[in-house]
Scaffold this motif. Structure first.
Motif, PDB file in Angstrom:
ATOM      1  N   ARG A 110      12.363  35.711  24.527  1.00  0.00           N
ATOM      2  CA  ARG A 110      12.662  36.346  25.806  1.00  0.00           C
ATOM      3  C   ARG A 110      11.994  37.717  25.899  1.00  0.00           C
ATOM      4  NH1 ARG A 110      16.565  36.221  30.568  1.00  0.00           N
ATOM      5  NH2 ARG A 110      17.879  34.884  29.313  1.00  0.00           N
ATOM      6  N   THR A 111      12.087  38.476  24.815  1.00  0.00           N
ATOM      7  CA  THR A 111      11.446  39.790  24.830  1.00  0.00           C
ATOM      8  C   THR A 111      10.147  39.722  24.034  1.00  0.00           C
ATOM      9  OG1 THR A 111      12.799  40.401  22.932  1.00  0.00           O
ATOM     10  CG2 THR A 111      13.544  41.131  25.085  1.00  0.00           C
ATOM     11  N   GLU A 116       7.143  37.072  29.787  1.00  0.00           N
ATOM     12  CA  GLU A 116       7.586  38.172  30.634  1.00  0.00           C
ATOM     13  C   GLU A 116       6.676  38.254  31.855  1.00  0.00           C
ATOM     14  OE1 GLU A 116       7.244  41.439  27.934  1.00  0.00           O
ATOM     15  OE2 GLU A 116       9.413  41.547  27.757  1.00  0.00           O
ATOM     16  N   LYS A 269       6.823  47.053  32.424  1.00  0.00           N
ATOM     17  CA  LYS A 269       7.508  46.444  31.295  1.00  0.00           C
ATOM     18  C   LYS A 269       8.532  47.411  30.728  1.00  0.00           C
ATOM     19  CE  LYS A 269       7.119  44.826  26.656  1.00  0.00           C
ATOM     20  NZ  LYS A 269       7.031  45.676  25.494  1.00  0.00           N
ATOM     21  N   TYR A 270       9.662  46.853  30.322  1.00  0.00           N
ATOM     22  CA  TYR A 270      10.634  47.642  29.584  1.00  0.00           C
ATOM     23  C   TYR A 270      10.731  47.123  28.184  1.00  0.00           C
ATOM     24  CZ  TYR A 270      12.512  51.275  32.372  1.00  0.00           C
ATOM     25  OH  TYR A 270      12.667  52.442  33.038  1.00  0.00           O
TER      26      TYR A 270
ATOM     27  N   HIS B  21      17.194  46.913  26.537  1.00  0.00           N
ATOM     28  CA  HIS B  21      16.503  45.853  27.256  1.00  0.00           C
ATOM     29  C   HIS B  21      16.729  44.501  26.592  1.00  0.00           C
ATOM     30  CE1 HIS B  21      13.684  44.045  29.959  1.00  0.00           C
ATOM     31  NE2 HIS B  21      13.011  43.547  28.936  1.00  0.00           N
ATOM     32  N   ALA B  22      16.648  44.476  25.245  1.00  0.00           N
ATOM     33  CA  ALA B  22      16.864  43.207  24.530  1.00  0.00           C
ATOM     34  C   ALA B  22      18.286  42.696  24.766  1.00  0.00           C
ATOM     35  CB  ALA B  22      16.597  43.386  23.038  1.00  0.00           C
ATOM     36  N   SER B  25      18.725  41.632  28.679  1.00  0.00           N
ATOM     37  CA  SER B  25      17.910  40.491  29.130  1.00  0.00           C
ATOM     38  C   SER B  25      18.601  39.154  28.864  1.00  0.00           C
ATOM     39  CB  SER B  25      16.531  40.515  28.455  1.00  0.00           C
ATOM     40  OG  SER B  25      16.642  40.217  27.088  1.00  0.00           O
ATOM     41  N   GLN B  26      19.714  39.184  28.145  1.00  0.00           N
ATOM     42  CA  GLN B  26      20.451  37.945  27.893  1.00  0.00           C
ATOM     43  C   GLN B  26      21.410  37.576  29.031  1.00  0.00           C
ATOM     44  OE1 GLN B  26      21.558  37.660  23.414  1.00  0.00           O
ATOM     45  NE2 GLN B  26      21.711  39.806  23.997  1.00  0.00           N
ATOM     46  N   GLU B  30      20.571  41.165  38.023  1.00  0.00           N
ATOM     47  CA  GLU B  30      19.502  42.071  38.447  1.00  0.00           C
ATOM     48  C   GLU B  30      19.849  43.491  38.009  1.00  0.00           C
ATOM     49  OE1 GLU B  30      16.890  41.992  41.346  1.00  0.00           O
ATOM     50  OE2 GLU B  30      16.575  39.977  40.499  1.00  0.00           O
ATOM     51  N   HIS B  33      16.272  49.693  36.056  1.00  0.00           N
ATOM     52  CA  HIS B  33      16.159  50.411  34.791  1.00  0.00           C
ATOM     53  C   HIS B  33      15.728  51.859  35.031  1.00  0.00           C
ATOM     54  CE1 HIS B  33      16.240  46.543  32.608  1.00  0.00           C
ATOM     55  NE2 HIS B  33      15.479  46.100  33.598  1.00  0.00           N
TER      56      HIS B  33
END
Lengths: 270, 270
Positions: A110-111, A116, A269-270, B21-22, B25-26, B30, B33
């Protein structure tokens, strides 16, 4: 008494590394770092568990283990090792899951993956930075998110590439060279995009040292030349109200963070 | 119902961003950031607290806040806001402190700063990657840590630059072009450093799409040409026992992690 840290993941292990390294760097101990990315089969996971347990036996210290895993079975295996073991995202997911009342869905890759949305932005931005590096062309500034300017070796190229690869930000860069110094001003291409310009400067002694490494004992690297160029460039920044920072004590990460923050740049991107 | 995440630090805030972020993102939500690096004064910290509280009032959702701070007073201020707030290294330092029986000493600018030993390595490696990009010189392979090879647009340049900027690894790269294809073999400069060579390949359809973006409807971008080049290159990798990966579904981070892992490269930065 030697210590070992393992960073483990079914992906790149970048998240585990960042957290683990930031945590451990606060303690005055010597550590051997071992990254094990792309652990995707049970056999790989079991082999890694052996390595961790062997480290404990050979060093007498339980290794530090920082991991992220989608697969729960792998988490269990790693947790059973003789280690000080951290599932690095779990301290945060517990509370967030409660607040949102939504279960997290860990997804592989995912990251830090090509999936992405930002990915093509980053490659595009890198190509832009390379094509518009060091003033080799000045016609495409309309497409730039930011234009870094400064004397030779003040940090423009590494910052441009870092902004591109990490954040998908299109950074051109333009050097002011000796021939410009008699009457330093912004070219028309720069003037037309003046709001995008961000200046870098640096202490003369540091600049001279960097230039000496490239061209030892040259006029280019002399402290007198460095002082002159920096004085002229800083005067020009002030005259044109160009925001700028002194990069002497800053890393590429820090310069980039400051550029993004001061110019209000949008990151892809983060 | 909109959500906000703040990443806050007295440094770059990169650690807070990576973890936050990691984690977030799970969840299928929305999020806006906001990164606030270099919070170094009480006035800045107080201003940020206001921003966080205002977000809560305007959105109805307590913002997620991920922070690292050296200064304890700033931690306290941030914790008093109307937020779901994480001091991102503290879940790990508690146990480690107990095990080591040493208190952590958080230091400003310890990670991601110019004070890391690795810093000059990284800038040196970046200059090396730029000077030895795309086969423009092939005389300096003795200094390389790794030499990436592959057809045009298979991912060599971004990977070389990423290895340099992130890890201080010196990566040269060399393209195999159309003219080589009739009798594809390693040049003498490559042969002499054969153990450093790592091959990239990619699916023909993806390569054609990437090349089309650059030179639409050219022979260079035709699927037939892409298939031919990739077939020849992969045959050559196998014949010469050159390790290689298919980059089609991998990001620069993933390709880099695989190159490091498969070639056993030493990293100058964690």
């Amino acid at each position: 008494m030697s210590h070992t840290a393992f960073y483990i993941s079914d992906g790149t292990a970048i998240t585990a590394e960042v957290i683990g390294h930031a945590t451990l760097s606060q303690y005055p101990i010597e550590i051997e770092h071992i990254t094990s990315p792309f652990i995707e089969t049970e056999a790989q996971a079991l082999h890694l568990c052996d390595q961790i347990n062997i480290r404990y036996k050979t060093t007498g210290n339980r290794p530090f283990v920082f991991f992220t895993f989608v697969e729960k079975a792998f988490k269990r295996l790693i947790k059973q090792t003789d280690s000080i073991c951290f599932d690095v995202l779990s301290p945060f997911t517990k509370e967030i899951t409660q607040v949102l009342n939504i279960e997290p869905t860990p997804k592989l890759h995912r990251t830090h993956s090509i999936h992405e949305e930002s990915y093509d932005h980053r490659i595009g931005a890198m190509n832009y930075a390379l094509a518009n590096d060091d003033g080799q062309t000045t016609q495409h500034y309309d497409d730039a998110d930011v234009i870094l300017v400064g004397v030779s070796r003040s940090g423009k190229t590494p910052t441009s590439l870092y902004l591109a690869l990490q954040y998908g930000i299109k950074a051109a860069n333009y050097p002011f060279i000796e021939d410009d110094m008699d009457d330093l001003k912004l070219s028309n291409d720069l003037k037309q995009n003046k709001k995008k310009i961000f200046g870098l400067t640096i202490e003369p002694a540091r600049l001279a040292a960097i230039r000496h490494e490239r061209y030892a004992n040259s006029k280019y690297a002399s402290i007198r030349q460095c002082r002159m160029e920096l004085r002229e460039v800083e005067r020009m920044y002030k005259k044109n109200k160009i925001p700028y920072i002194n990069t002497t004590h800053f890393s590429v990460e820090e310069i980039s963070a400051k550029v993004i923050s001061e110019m209000g740049l949008e990151r892809h991107k983060y």
